[in-house]
Design a protein around this motif. Structure first.
Motif, mmCIF file in Angstrom:
data_model
loop_
_atom_site.group_PDB
_atom_site.id
_atom_site.type_symbol
_atom_site.label_atom_id
_atom_site.label_comp_id
_atom_site.label_asym_id
_atom_site.label_seq_id
_atom_site.Cartn_x
_atom_site.Cartn_y
_atom_site.Cartn_z
ATOM 1 N N LEU A 1 0.828 -1.195 0.000
ATOM 2 C CA LEU A 1 0.000 0.000 0.000
ATOM 3 C C LEU A 1 0.872 1.259 0.000
ATOM 4 O O LEU A 1 0.597 2.218 -0.737
ATOM 5 N N ILE A 2 1.931 1.256 0.787
ATOM 6 C CA ILE A 2 2.847 2.400 0.796
ATOM 7 C C ILE A 2 3.494 2.571 -0.573
ATOM 8 O O ILE A 2 3.657 3.692 -1.075
ATOM 9 N N ASP A 3 3.859 1.452 -1.215
ATOM 10 C CA ASP A 3 4.445 1.517 -2.560
ATOM 11 C C ASP A 3 3.489 2.185 -3.539
ATOM 12 O O ASP A 3 3.903 2.988 -4.385
ATOM 13 N N ARG A 4 2.193 1.852 -3.464
ATOM 14 C CA ARG A 4 1.205 2.447 -4.363
ATOM 15 C C ARG A 4 1.070 3.947 -4.088
ATOM 16 O O ARG A 4 0.938 4.751 -5.012
ATOM 17 N N ARG A 5 1.097 4.323 -2.815
ATOM 18 C CA ARG A 5 1.016 5.746 -2.484
ATOM 19 C C ARG A 5 2.233 6.492 -3.032
ATOM 20 O O ARG A 5 2.126 7.595 -3.578
ATOM 21 N N LEU A 6 3.410 5.900 -2.880
ATOM 22 C CA LEU A 6 4.630 6.528 -3.386
ATOM 23 C C LEU A 6 4.610 6.653 -4.906
ATOM 24 O O LEU A 6 5.035 7.671 -5.454
ATOM 25 N N ALA A 7 4.131 5.625 -5.588
ATOM 26 C CA ALA A 7 4.078 5.655 -7.053
ATOM 27 C C ALA A 7 3.174 6.790 -7.528
ATOM 28 O O ALA A 7 3.506 7.520 -8.478
#
Length: 266
Positions: free
Chosen positions: A214-220
């Protein structure tokens, strides 16, 4: 899967970052739409940081849909005919041995999950985003090649686990609700799985926990907005689901090794 001579995107994206070290050429390709057709002059190892969908034909004249599992390894041998296209793409690491990698074999593959490869790819991405004299590119590239050569690496998720169709459903749910808090319980509920089973199955399928993904998606999403909008960092943070600009900056530093302001400056 593989990659990738990309067309000029409609929106401004991060640049392709590239380093050369000995016989290795290492590239970090930004997440954006692409369409490519070529014959691979050198064998290439790939690592997909994001979920990705499109059409491809790898070593074949049959074009069919593909799904790249996040945090997965891929390999294309030299001489392989490649057609690949995606409407949104995904961030991708490509490692090429310019003097040949015959020891890697001649069989293309994708969607291999390997925890050590994930650690190496994340380290290499961070280094590409903030070049340093201490970076040990040849060691990292060779180590990633060794992981791609391993026969015990896991392949794509099996039926009954986090299948490609379930992953797509989950991505759509996450992307639609990034501005709001999203719990692991809610993500499990979308797939009609118990929270415990979902957490175990997701880690097996992607090599990461649902919360980390989920953090990866937010960062992307934040990285894309840094390039294609003039919104302030605080506005971007809130629209991508971070509690504050400081929270977003901390996530950038921890995951990418750079600040949002540094990426925006290019």
């Amino acid at each position: 899967m593989s990659h990738r001579n990309r067309p000029q995107p409609l929106l401004v994206t991060e640049p392709i970052r590239r380093v050369e070290a000995g016989p290795w050429a290492i590239e970090l390709l930004p997440g954006c739409a692409y369409s490519a057709r070529y014959v691979a002059t050198h064998a290439a190892i790939g690592f997909a940081f994001d979920s990705q969908r499109g059409l491809h034909a790898i070593g074949s004249d049959r074009v069919h849909p593909f799904v790249a599992t996040p945090n997965s390894l891929a390999f294309v041998p030299a001489g392989c005919d490649v057609l690949s296209e995606s409407s949104d793409g995904g961030e991708y690491l490509r490692v090429i041995h310019t003097e040949g990698m015959e020891w890697m074999g001649d069989r293309a593959f994708n969607n291999r999950i390997d925890p050590q490869a994930i650690t190496l790819a994340l380290r290499m991405r961070s280094a590409l985003l903030r070049a340093s004299l201490d970076d040990d590119w040849e060691v990292w590239a060779f180590a990633l090649a060794e992981r791609a050569k391993e026969h015990d690496a896991l392949s794509a998720p099996l039926q009954g686990s986090i299948t490609h169709s379930r992953m797509r459903l989950l991505d759509e749910f996450i992307d639609a609700g990034l501005e709001d808090p999203l719990s692991v319980q809610a993500m499990a509920g979308v797939l009609e799985l118990s929270e415990g089973y979902f957490m175990r199955a997701f880690k097996s399928a992607t090599g990461k926990s649902p919360h980390s993904y989920l953090i990866d998606r937010r960062l992307a999403k934040a990285r894309a907005r840094l390039r294609d909008s003039t919104a302030s960092l605080s506005e971007i943070a809130l629209t991508c689901g971070f509690n504050s600009q400081a929270h977003m900056a901390t996530a950038f530093k921890q995951r990418l090794g750079v600040s949002p302001a540094q990426l925006r400056r290019g």
